[in-house]
Design an enzyme around this catalytic site. Structure first.
Site, PDB file in Angstrom:
ATOM      1  N   THR A  34      37.187 -10.670  46.405  1.00 13.80           N
ATOM      2  CA  THR A  34      36.278  -9.443  46.193  1.00 13.80           C
ATOM      3  C   THR A  34      35.280  -9.483  47.136  1.00 13.80           C
ATOM      4  OG1 THR A  34      36.784  -9.453  43.827  1.00 13.80           O
ATOM      5  CG2 THR A  34      34.801  -8.258  44.329  1.00 13.80           C
ATOM      6  N   ASP A  87      39.330 -14.939  50.340  1.00 14.36           N
ATOM      7  CA  ASP A  87      37.989 -14.320  49.699  1.00 14.36           C
ATOM      8  C   ASP A  87      36.679 -14.765  50.577  1.00 14.36           C
ATOM      9  OD1 ASP A  87      36.280 -13.261  48.036  1.00 14.36           O
ATOM     10  OD2 ASP A  87      36.745 -14.743  46.369  1.00 14.36           O
ATOM     11  N   GLU A 109      37.797 -14.771  40.329  1.00 14.22           N
ATOM     12  CA  GLU A 109      37.994 -15.405  41.777  1.00 14.22           C
ATOM     13  C   GLU A 109      38.386 -16.840  41.412  1.00 14.22           C
ATOM     14  OE1 GLU A 109      34.772 -12.538  44.473  1.00 14.22           O
ATOM     15  OE2 GLU A 109      34.177 -14.592  43.492  1.00 14.22           O
TER      16      GLU A 109
HETATM   17  C1  5RP Z   1      32.141 -11.544  44.787  1.00 16.67           C
HETATM   18  C2  5RP Z   1      31.850 -12.721  45.711  1.00 16.67           C
HETATM   19  C3  5RP Z   1      31.891 -12.392  47.299  1.00 16.67           C
HETATM   20  O1  5RP Z   1      32.885 -12.999  47.733  1.00 16.67           O
HETATM   21  C4  5RP Z   1      30.611 -12.653  47.946  1.00 16.67           C
HETATM   22  O2  5RP Z   1      29.476 -12.148  47.097  1.00 16.67           O
HETATM   23  C5  5RP Z   1      30.610 -12.297  49.234  1.00 16.67           C
HETATM   24  O3  5RP Z   1      30.534 -11.029  49.401  1.00 16.67           O
HETATM   25  P1  5RP Z   1      30.329 -10.216  50.828  1.00 16.67           P
HETATM   26  O4  5RP Z   1      31.724 -10.438  51.597  1.00 16.67           O
HETATM   27  O5  5RP Z   1      30.027  -8.760  50.407  1.00 16.67           O
HETATM   28  O6  5RP Z   1      29.185 -10.708  51.641  1.00 16.67           O
HETATM   29  O7  5RP Z   1      31.721 -13.784  45.492  1.00 16.67           O
HETATM   30  O8  5RP Z   1      32.039 -11.986  43.409  1.00 16.67           O
END
Ligand code: 5RP
Length: 228
Positions: A34, A87, A109
């Site tokens: 996410t 992720d 996640e």
């Molecule tokens: C979501 C997460 C995301 O992987 C983390 O916040 C990084 O997000 P982004 O790619 O928008 O910087 O852990 O719960």
């Protein structure tokens, strides 16, 4: 004329999102995280949607994006294992230990990551840290335990704040709340994760040590992807 200006953060996210495709196993089901970096991966994955069976998603937001691009989404209970989970992270150290949950999706996640043999983390270089603790640590909690858990973090020198959205406590995909904890320096991520996970009312702590990254793809300002 050559354009030597460094890539923007958005371009770096697209770079690593694209690079992650090489870890997707043709014919298989891919675990999908996410966040804004994963969104770039999902967009790239659409280009090979006919070569995969589908995805297991870690959030309502990623599920909607996958489905909108014509990628089948399986329930986590329908799969026994995944070859790979892809992720982003809020921070990652050289050992592959991460802090995650900036997008409030940490519990799902961690569940999808636990199904996967390999965790491929995709980040831009701003996410690299020597020691976890710079980014406020997200912790998903049962609402009635918020004050108790806040006091327990205070005893460790941390300051826990309830995450808000539109002036109200944010409610996760699982119907729970998020505390963001500042002031911690997490020197032993595995022990810290195990300890905090035992606290009554903690659903998931955003330290990913037991589900750490096996591979990290880092987008650099020079437009290169470094792998460790
Ligand atoms: C979501 C997460 C995301 O992987 C983390 O916040 C990084 O997000 P982004 O790619 O928008 O910087 O852990 O719960």
């Amino acid at each position: 004329m050559t354009n030597s200006s460094p890539l923007t953060q958005d371009e770096l996210k697209a770079l690593v999102g694209q690079a992650a495709l090489q870890y997707v196993v043709p014919g298989g089901i891919v675990g999908v995280g996410t966040g804004s970096t994963v969104n770039k991966f999902i967009d790239a994955l659409a280009g090979m949607k006919n070569e995969i069976s589908g995805a297991v998603s870690s959030s309502v937001a990623s599920t909607e994006r996958l489905k909108a691009l014509g990628i089948a989404v399986f329930d986590a209970n329908e799969v026994e294992s995944l070859a790979v989970y892809i992720d982003g992270a809020d921070e990652i150290d050289r050992q592959g230990y991460m802090v995650k949950g900036g997008g409030a999706a940490l519990t799902r996640e961690k569940i999808v990551a636990a199904l996967a043999s390999r965790f491929v983390c995709i980040v831009d270089e701003s996410k690299l840290v020597p020691t976890l603790g710079r980014f406020p640590l997200p912790v998903e909690v049962i609402p009635m335990a918020v004050q108790h858990i806040t006091r327990r973090f205070a005893a460790l020198g941390g300051v826990a704040r309830l995450r808000l959205k539109d002036g109200q406590p944010l409610v996760t995909d699982n119907g729970q709340q998020i505390l963001d904890v500042t002031g911690l320096s997490i020197k032993d991520p595995s022990a810290f994760e195990s300890d905090v996970n035992q606290w009554p009312g903690v659903v998931t702590v955003g330290v990913f040590a037991h589900q750490k990254a096996s591979v990290c793809l880092v987008g650099t300002a020079q437009g290169m992807v470094k792998t460790f």
